[in-house]
Enzyme design. Structure first.
Site, PDB file in Angstrom:
ATOM      1  N   HIS A 307       0.876  -1.534  -0.261  1.00  0.00           N
ATOM      2  CA  HIS A 307       0.132  -0.259  -0.038  1.00  0.00           C
ATOM      3  C   HIS A 307       0.770   1.410  -0.173  1.00  0.00           C
ATOM      4  O   HIS A 307       2.237   1.112   0.439  1.00  0.00           O
ATOM      5  CB  HIS A 307      -0.496   0.275   1.467  1.00  0.00           C
ATOM      6  CG  HIS A 307      -2.465   0.933   0.964  1.00  0.00           C
ATOM      7  ND1 HIS A 307      -1.722   2.462   1.550  1.00  0.00           N
ATOM      8  CD2 HIS A 307      -3.243   0.731   0.477  1.00  0.00           C
ATOM      9  CE1 HIS A 307      -2.872   2.364   1.248  1.00  0.00           C
ATOM     10  NE2 HIS A 307      -4.116   2.216   0.533  1.00  0.00           N
ATOM     11  N   ASP A 364      -8.256  -5.383   0.043  1.00  0.00           N
ATOM     12  CA  ASP A 364      -8.833  -6.390  -0.816  1.00  0.00           C
ATOM     13  C   ASP A 364      -8.290  -8.188  -0.448  1.00  0.00           C
ATOM     14  O   ASP A 364      -8.706  -8.450  -1.281  1.00  0.00           O
ATOM     15  CB  ASP A 364      -7.802  -5.965  -2.428  1.00  0.00           C
ATOM     16  CG  ASP A 364      -8.784  -4.237  -2.725  1.00  0.00           C
ATOM     17  OD1 ASP A 364     -10.115  -4.147  -2.095  1.00  0.00           O
ATOM     18  OD2 ASP A 364      -7.688  -3.865  -3.169  1.00  0.00           O
TER      19      ASP A 364
HETATM   20  N1  CMC Z   1       4.033  -7.599  -5.316  1.00  0.00           N
HETATM   21  C1  CMC Z   1       5.624  -7.643  -4.827  1.00  0.00           C
HETATM   22  N2  CMC Z   1       6.386  -6.248  -4.720  1.00  0.00           N
HETATM   23  C2  CMC Z   1       5.666  -4.522  -4.200  1.00  0.00           C
HETATM   24  C3  CMC Z   1       4.060  -5.008  -3.853  1.00  0.00           C
HETATM   25  C4  CMC Z   1       3.164  -6.642  -4.048  1.00  0.00           C
HETATM   26  N3  CMC Z   1       1.969  -6.242  -4.007  1.00  0.00           N
HETATM   27  N4  CMC Z   1       3.704  -3.704  -4.054  1.00  0.00           N
HETATM   28  C5  CMC Z   1       4.612  -3.559  -3.423  1.00  0.00           C
HETATM   29  N5  CMC Z   1       6.346  -3.607  -4.204  1.00  0.00           N
HETATM   30  C6  CMC Z   1       7.539  -3.634  -4.001  1.00  0.00           C
HETATM   31  C7  CMC Z   1       8.122  -2.593  -5.510  1.00  0.00           C
HETATM   32  O1  CMC Z   1       8.544  -3.826  -6.191  1.00  0.00           O
HETATM   33  C8  CMC Z   1       8.639  -1.644  -4.547  1.00  0.00           C
HETATM   34  O2  CMC Z   1       9.799  -2.334  -5.019  1.00  0.00           O
HETATM   35  P1  CMC Z   1      10.985  -1.477  -5.319  1.00  0.00           P
HETATM   36  O3  CMC Z   1      11.434  -0.501  -3.762  1.00  0.00           O
HETATM   37  O4  CMC Z   1      11.504  -2.670  -4.888  1.00  0.00           O
HETATM   38  O5  CMC Z   1      11.052  -0.862  -5.962  1.00  0.00           O
HETATM   39  C9  CMC Z   1       8.726  -1.541  -2.575  1.00  0.00           C
HETATM   40  O6  CMC Z   1       7.571  -2.788  -3.023  1.00  0.00           O
HETATM   41  C10 CMC Z   1       7.170  -0.459  -3.381  1.00  0.00           C
HETATM   42  O7  CMC Z   1       6.343  -0.681  -3.343  1.00  0.00           O
HETATM   43  P2  CMC Z   1       5.879   0.743  -4.857  1.00  0.00           P
HETATM   44  O8  CMC Z   1       5.412   0.463  -5.910  1.00  0.00           O
HETATM   45  O9  CMC Z   1       6.549   2.154  -4.425  1.00  0.00           O
HETATM   46  O10 CMC Z   1       4.383   1.028  -3.860  1.00  0.00           O
HETATM   47  P3  CMC Z   1       3.725   2.448  -4.492  1.00  0.00           P
HETATM   48  O11 CMC Z   1       2.998   3.387  -3.216  1.00  0.00           O
HETATM   49  O12 CMC Z   1       3.748   2.878  -5.462  1.00  0.00           O
HETATM   50  O13 CMC Z   1       2.829   1.003  -5.408  1.00  0.00           O
HETATM   51  C11 CMC Z   1       1.167  -0.426  -4.108  1.00  0.00           C
HETATM   52  C12 CMC Z   1       1.529   0.531  -3.779  1.00  0.00           C
HETATM   53  C13 CMC Z   1      -0.825  -1.047  -3.928  1.00  0.00           C
HETATM   54  C14 CMC Z   1       0.129   0.166  -6.176  1.00  0.00           C
HETATM   55  C15 CMC Z   1       1.615  -1.860  -5.240  1.00  0.00           C
HETATM   56  O14 CMC Z   1       1.508  -2.448  -3.453  1.00  0.00           O
HETATM   57  C16 CMC Z   1       1.064  -2.912  -4.934  1.00  0.00           C
HETATM   58  O15 CMC Z   1       0.962  -3.000  -6.363  1.00  0.00           O
HETATM   59  N6  CMC Z   1       0.292  -3.704  -5.166  1.00  0.00           N
HETATM   60  C17 CMC Z   1      -0.455  -4.989  -5.494  1.00  0.00           C
HETATM   61  C18 CMC Z   1      -1.730  -3.900  -6.217  1.00  0.00           C
HETATM   62  C19 CMC Z   1      -2.926  -4.241  -4.761  1.00  0.00           C
HETATM   63  O16 CMC Z   1      -3.307  -5.198  -4.145  1.00  0.00           O
HETATM   64  N7  CMC Z   1      -4.019  -3.077  -4.865  1.00  0.00           N
HETATM   65  C20 CMC Z   1      -4.820  -2.678  -3.585  1.00  0.00           C
HETATM   66  C21 CMC Z   1      -4.113  -1.253  -3.183  1.00  0.00           C
HETATM   67  S1  CMC Z   1      -5.277  -0.906  -1.635  1.00  0.00           S
HETATM   68  C22 CMC Z   1      -6.677  -0.559  -1.957  1.00  0.00           C
HETATM   69  C23 CMC Z   1      -6.829   0.438  -2.935  1.00  0.00           C
HETATM   70  O17 CMC Z   1      -5.899   1.141  -3.072  1.00  0.00           O
HETATM   71  O18 CMC Z   1      -7.563   0.647  -3.805  1.00  0.00           O
END
Ligand code: CMC
Length: 423
Positions: A307, A364
């Site tokens: 998140h 989720d």
């Molecule tokens: N699986 C694998 N790696 C992950 C995941 C994941 N689900 N989420 C984050 N990471 C890694 C990401 O690759 C990054 O790694 P590094 O530092 O090595 O580059 C690190 O963790 C930080 O992630 P980020 O991409 O900078 O995080 P963000 O804040 O931009 O994205 C997110 C947040 C929710 C989009 C992401 O965690 C994700 O894609 N999760 C899976 C989709 C999901 O479950 N979404 C629902 C969110 S909650 C409900 C809502 O908001 O509606």
């Protein structure tokens, strides 16, 4: 502590930035004069450090795992309130008195039937259209059917528009299901049902018996989805509304933003991922999928994990996990995906990749298992999220609309394209 910050620019010029502290002691620097004073803009991909407005709707602390609407914790609201009162709270700022709630529900009831002509919009869409497309299209269609409520500068019109949207979202979501499943859509005979019971009866038929515990569980899930401050879909509703587009247009756009798999669309994707893991051997395949999620050359992500704001267990997920256990026990459901989900969660929470990045299950991760236990098909999970979130989008749209200092949303770019050239 000083309530200003000093910024030294590359040319040595110093700029004084006002510093604000929110009611929960969050700190904020006001850079609104930055470009005018210095020619600089800020670079903040994903808006991770950008606060476009002051807001008093929702507070969350991602490190401590706290989520409160208008000061009330989601734990208290789930235990002691209900979704009707929470919608009112989120939009108007206070829990309603009995009388206020009755008037609010009467106002929703006034508009609780979708105009038959608008329902014909489905005829223009293919049978297997995703319900989120239908929900978004129907909300956009409300502007055409209620043009008398589309002036954002007229508070009375806005209030009526809010009742229309809240009154019709339920039949809109349920009729989208019926369209997908080739079923005739009918309104329930009882007009005083909760959102959850109303939804189940509109989807499965008026004679469908809604168990009181199931009703309570759905109500709780709707409360947990009601608002989440400046997330992607809410920011979309605000941005669209900032141009003084009408509220229906803004809500329609918010639904499209919610549908993305990184946002609300993740609830559907979680179940699809768990089904894939189950299909590849169940718990035995977990290591493979964790490996894929950690592999930077693989776009696969563990859905329902991570998140932007929570760096701790999502407090909504904590409640939903308990609810999930309750519902499975109550309905005597045996879902092989639950075991896969539990093992996957446990394995990820022990894995250095996930712990180092503070990636925990989000809202989720378990909600889909609950919906599955209630026989709600996968493609309806994100529309259910929208059903809960509608009041949050409305609250934000309304807050911005009433904010005398609000300006059209218009970020800046750092242009890196070609400089002038001739043909
Ligand atoms: N699986 C694998 N790696 C992950 C995941 C994941 N689900 N989420 C984050 N990471 C890694 C990401 O690759 C990054 O790694 P590094 O530092 O090595 O580059 C690190 O963790 C930080 O992630 P980020 O991409 O900078 O995080 P963000 O804040 O931009 O994205 C997110 C947040 C929710 C989009 C992401 O965690 C994700 O894609 N999760 C899976 C989709 C999901 O479950 N979404 C629902 C969110 S909650 C409900 C809502 O908001 O509606």
């Amino acid at each position: 502590m000083s309530d200003v910050a000093k910024l030294t620019m590359p040319d040595g010029k110093e700029l004084t930035l006002p510093a604000y502290t929110g009611t929960e002691q969050e700190k904020c620097l006001d850079i609104s004069a930055l470009r005018k004073e210095t020619g600089y803009v800020t670079f903040d991909p994903g808006f991770g450090n950008t606060c476009p407005a002051k807001s008093s709707i929702t507070f969350l602390n991602g490190e401590a795992g706290i989520l409160r609407y208008r000061g009330y914790s989601i734990e208290d609201l789930c235990e002691k309130s209900d979704f009707n009162a929470v919608m009112y709270l989120v939009i108007y700022g206070e829990l309603p008195t009995e009388e206020e709630l009755a008037t609010f529900l009467e106002n929703l009831q006034k508009y609780s039937e979708v105009k038959p002509q608008l329902l014909k919009l489905y005829d223009a869409l293919p049978q297997d259209t995703h319900p989120m497309i239908m929900v978004s299209s129907m909300l956009a269609g409300l502007s055409a059917h209620y043009p008398q409520f589309t002036n954002p500068q007229n508070e009375e019109e806005v209030e009526e528009a809010i009742f229309v949207a809240l009154g019709q979202i339920l039949p809109i979501v349920a009729s989208a299901y019926c369209k997908n499943n080739d079923k005739e859509f009918k309104y329930p005979s009882d007009k005083n049902l909760s959102y959850g019971a109303g939804l189940l009866k509109m989807m499965f038929g008026d004679d469908y018996e809604v168990d009181a515990d199931v009703d309570k569980i759905l109500d709780e899930l709707l409360i947990l989805h009601a608002d989440h401050e400046f997330n992607c879909s809410t920011s979309t509703a605000r941005l669209v509304g900032s141009s003084q587009a009408n509220i229906f247009a803004s809500l329609s756009a918010a639904v499209q933003a919610l549908w993305g798999p990184l946002h609300g669309g993740a609830n559907q994707k979680v179940i699809e991922m768990l089904e894939e893991i189950a299909g590849e051997g169940g718990v035995e395949a977990i290591d493979k999928f964790l490996g894929m999620a950690k592999d930077k050359s693989n776009p696969f992500r563990l859905m329902g994990f991570g998140h932007r704001v929570y760096k701790n267990y999502d407090p909504r997920a904590k409640i939903i996990k308990k609810t999930c256990d309750k519902v499975i026990e109550k309905l005597g459901v045996e879902d092989p995906l639950l075991a896969v989900a539990q093992k996957l969660e446990a394995a990820a929470l022990q894995d250095e990749y996930f712990t180092a990045r503070k990636l925990y299950p989000n809202v989720d991760f378990y909600s889909g298992i609950v919906y599955r236990a209630l026989n709600i098909p996968t493609e309806m999970y994100t529309p259910l999220f929208a059903l809960g979130r509608l009041c949050g989008w409305i609250a934000h749209w309304r807050e911005q609309n009433l904010d005398a200092g609000a300006r059209i949303g218009r970020p800046r770019q750092l242009y890196v394209g070609p400089t002038e050239r001739s043909l």
